[in-house]
Write an enzyme that holds these catalytic residues in place. Structure first.
Site, PDB file in Angstrom:
ATOM      1  N   LYS A 166       0.610  -1.277  -0.008  1.00 22.67           N
ATOM      2  CA  LYS A 166      -0.199  -0.022  -0.139  1.00 22.67           C
ATOM      3  C   LYS A 166       1.018   1.209  -0.077  1.00 22.67           C
ATOM      4  O   LYS A 166       0.242   2.449  -0.449  1.00 22.67           O
ATOM      5  CB  LYS A 166      -0.896   0.076   1.244  1.00 22.67           C
ATOM      6  CG  LYS A 166      -2.155  -1.152   1.016  1.00 22.67           C
ATOM      7  CD  LYS A 166      -3.077  -0.707   2.136  1.00 22.67           C
ATOM      8  CE  LYS A 166      -4.430  -1.925   2.035  1.00 22.67           C
ATOM      9  NZ  LYS A 166      -5.285  -1.725   2.849  1.00 22.67           N
TER      10      LYS A 166
ATOM     11  N   ASP B 181     -10.029   2.804   1.709  1.00 23.01           N
ATOM     12  CA  ASP B 181     -10.296   2.355   3.146  1.00 23.01           C
ATOM     13  C   ASP B 181     -10.912   3.293   4.066  1.00 23.01           C
ATOM     14  O   ASP B 181     -11.726   2.745   4.994  1.00 23.01           O
ATOM     15  CB  ASP B 181      -9.129   2.007   3.838  1.00 23.01           C
ATOM     16  CG  ASP B 181      -8.372   0.769   3.179  1.00 23.01           C
ATOM     17  OD1 ASP B 181      -9.040   0.044   2.574  1.00 23.01           O
ATOM     18  OD2 ASP B 181      -7.092   0.552   2.926  1.00 23.01           O
TER      19      ASP B 181
END
Ligand code: ATR
Length: 269
Positions: free
Chosen positions: A70, A106
């Site tokens: 990420k 997210d």
């Protein structure tokens, strides 16, 4: 004549952990009538750069980015949006014309998951943990007009994160009992495939909302303790579902049904 190809999407992660993303996304594609396929790709860190180049060359429509890529992936795309830059992590790369654009969904996933049980503006949350998920949580809370305190096993790390992202305070996991709050958000890995909780059961309060980013098992020790304390539990499944809803909408321009994606998530448990 060669038939037109379906759009190709996928998730890159390592190791090739069990991922429920293909089930969720393919269910959404089917329900929306999209001619698209979603695959999981096991990409070790040393092949990340080649994988992104490959995605670019093949015209892959969207890649979800999971552990451990990420942060690293942000250096390999054409554009990183401000949200992903602030959080310091991207979980989504979407092709826009010839450009690969990285963002983070997210935090929206967490926001929508919390909103199943509570409004957020003016509330005070306790964020347990100080890793990447905690960063997304602190960002989500501040976007929604909520404040938070960061409690972490390694207190210095929690304090540094709180200072960087403007959280109201910090402390150790043992401080929960002394910290007034409306919401508890567990972003630590404690409880993952184990019967442990990051905090003492008697620190949980009646009427609060308790979210656990751990989704395996579906009912973690923390969530079971929350129910016993009279708090309202929210399972980590919902964060995954809602962040995926945002991903689908980002490339397809249509919003899939979260309940349908949650069913698909359960079906591969
Ligand atoms: P992610 O990116 O998923 O948030 P991470 O960056 O590895 O994952 O962060 C994991 C978090 O879980 C950290 O806050 C870690 O605490 P430390 O900063 O003290 O390492 C926390 N964590 C992991 N195992 C833990 C344990 N056994 N007890 C308490 N906290 C734990």
């Amino acid at each position: 004549m060669i038939a037109p190809s379906p759009e190709l999407c996928g998730v890159i992660l390592h190791p090739a952990a069990h991922t429920r993303s293909p089930a969720m996304h393919n269910a959404a594609f089917e329900a929306l009538g999209l001619d698209a396929t979603y695959l999981a790709f096991d990409v070790p860190p040393e092949r990340l750069e080649a994988a992104i180049a490959g995605a670019r060359a093949l015209g892959i429509r969207q890649l979800a980015v999971s552990i451990p890529h990420k942060a690293a992936v942000m250096a390999l795309v054409d554009e990183v949006d401000e949200t992903a830059r602030t959080i310091g992590a991207a979980n989504t790369i979407t092709r826009q014309g010839e450009r690969l654009v990285a963002t983070n969904t997210d935090w929206i996933g967490l926001t929508r998951a919390l909103e199943r049980e509570t409004s957020l503006a003016g509330k005070h949350a306790v964020v347990l943990g100080a890793g990447g998920t905690a960063r997304a949580a602190i960002f989500a809370l501040s976007q929604a007009g909520a404040t938070c305190t960061v409690l972490n096993r390694t207190v210095d790390k929690g304090a540094a994160l709180a200072a960087e992202l403007g959280a109201a305070g910090s402390g150790s996991l043992h401080d929960l009992a002394d910290c007034a709050h409306d919401i508890v958000i567990n972003t630590t890995s404690v409880g993952l495939r184990s019967d442990a909780s990051p905090v003492a059961a008697d620190a949980l309060r009646e009427g609060t909302v308790v979210f656990d980013a751990v989704y395996d098992p579906a009912e973690t020790r923390l969530l079971a303790d929350a129910v016993r304390a009279g708090a309202r539990p929210i399972g980590g499944k919902w964060m995954l579902v809602y962040q995926a809803v945002e991903q689908v909408e980002a490339w397809a321009g249509q919003r899939p049904d979260p309940e349908r994606m949650a069913e698909a998530f359960e079906s591969v448990g």
